[in-house]
Enzyme design. Structure first.
Site, PDB file in Angstrom:
ATOM      1  CB  SER A   1      -6.336   2.017   1.527  1.00 37.12           C
ATOM      2  OG  SER A   1      -5.038   2.468   1.802  1.00 37.12           O
TER       3      SER A   1
ATOM      4  CB  THR B   1      -5.655  -2.607   1.977  1.00 37.92           C
ATOM      5  OG1 THR B   1      -5.294  -1.224   1.883  1.00 37.92           O
ATOM      6  CG2 THR B   1      -5.008  -3.350   0.834  1.00 37.92           C
TER       7      THR B   1
ATOM      8  CG  ASP C   1      -2.104   0.887   1.096  1.00 39.48           C
ATOM      9  OD1 ASP C   1      -2.029   1.831   0.296  1.00 39.48           O
ATOM     10  OD2 ASP C   1      -3.109   0.665   1.783  1.00 39.48           O
TER      11      ASP C   1
ATOM     12  CG  PHE D   1      -1.260 -12.532  14.931  1.00 37.31           C
ATOM     13  CD1 PHE D   1      -0.991 -13.715  15.595  1.00 37.31           C
ATOM     14  CD2 PHE D   1      -1.820 -12.593  13.666  1.00 37.31           C
ATOM     15  CE1 PHE D   1      -1.262 -14.940  15.012  1.00 37.31           C
ATOM     16  CE2 PHE D   1      -2.110 -13.814  13.074  1.00 37.31           C
ATOM     17  CZ  PHE D   1      -1.838 -14.993  13.742  1.00 37.31           C
TER      18      PHE D   1
END
Length: 317
Positions: free
Chosen positions: A146, A211, A95, A314
């Site tokens: 995005s 995205t 990106d 995560f």
């Protein structure tokens, strides 16, 4: 079974150089410098001056160029058309990683080896001989974000800034559900599912970020990652809930746990409060629906090939 992976979003939405700390350590130089056009200019100029001061150009004489040109021409003429059907599709998205950033990377890598950086070739340039250009713009802006650009890649349709899931002609102002006049449009994830394939994505940002989110969700604004305002009567849920309910995504790995825990609680990794406005525990519902949830390297490596639907978060952001 073939799997489609989307690795997304290397650089994020903070486009402003003002007030942002710039670190020049070799470990993080790409992250902090390459996204900014002004810094790109300084970086390239500095590289050029450094190269002229330290490198020997004598070997690049006429015979060297003739041999180099002959080699490249023979390689191009020797390329064979690939007519076979691909088993897997891997879509890699950096990106904000355009030609300027790639040129800076190429030069820097070469100079790190003590060579003239401009003559260097990145692995992507060696292994991916075919290249092309696309026009990056939104339905309503020359400089897009995005959301519409990712949706254009996934669907082939241009839409308005901050939105994805609908064409630019069928959606009004961002965040206004009552101004949506057309139907939601499919993406390559839908086409892959219809073809009987497995579909998944891995990202180094939030799984609900624009995205990766544009791959599976349909919303009036990218900002509704964990909640849709009560005053908006929409036919769709927030992006995290759409991921839970998605019939096309088999694997989702990334960050963004803050949009998956109930309102009024701390996020999964206890770095912030939940961004949801309801009492829904998306992670628990994912597991209740038969999905597998992982949150660290150990649980990720413990996955079994028979695990059918996997959500990995995560980080909170």
């Amino acid at each position: 079974e073939p799997i489609i992976y989307n690795i997304s979003a290397v650089y994020q939405a903070n486009h402003s150089l003002i007030g942002r700390s710039i670190q020049f350590s070799s470990k993080h130089w790409c992250e902090h410098i390459l996204y900014h056009p002004i810094m790109n200019l300084f970086l390239l100029v500095g590289m050029a001056i450094g190269a002229m001061a330290t490198l020997n150009y004598d070997k690049y004489d006429g015979p060297w160029w003739y041999a180099n040109n002959d080699r490249e021409l023979r390689e191009a003429l020797g390329m064979k058309r690939r007519d076979w059907k691909a088993k897997n599709i891997l879509l890699l998205i950096g990106d904000g990683y355009g030609n300027t950033e790639r040129a800076a990377s190429r030069i820097f890598q070469g100079q790190q080896r003590g060579e003239q950086g401009e003559y260097n070739e990145l692995q992507m340039e060696k292994l991916l001989p075919y290249s092309g250009f696309l026009k990056t713009f939104a339905h309503d802006f020359q400089v897009p974000d995005s959301a519409p650009t990712a949706f254009a890649i996934y669907s082939g349709v241009k839409t308005k800034s901050d939105t994805f899931g609908y064409s630019g002609a069928d959606i009004g102002a961002p965040g206004k559900c009552d101004e949506i006049t057309g139907d939601a449009l499919p993406t390559i994830a839908d086409f892959a599912k219809k073809a009987g394939k497995k579909v998944g994505f891995a990202t180094n940002v939030r799984v609900t970020h624009a995205t990766p989110g544009a791959l599976y969700a349909k919303v009036a604004t990218r900002n509704w990652e964990g909640a849709v305002p009560d005053d908006q009567l929409c036919e769709f849920e927030d992006i995290a809930t759409q991921l839970l309910q998605s019939e096309v995504i088999d694997v989702a790995l990334g960050g963004g746990a803050r949009s998956f825990t109930p309102s009024g609680t701390r996020s999964l990794f206890d770095t912030t409060d939940s961004r949801r406005t309801d009492d829904v525990d998306i992670i628990q519902e994912w597991k209740d629906m038969g999905g597998v949830f992982v949150r660290d390297k150990q649980s990720l490596l413990a996955l079994e090939p028979t695990d059918q639907r996997v959500l990995g978060l995560f980080a909170d952001s």
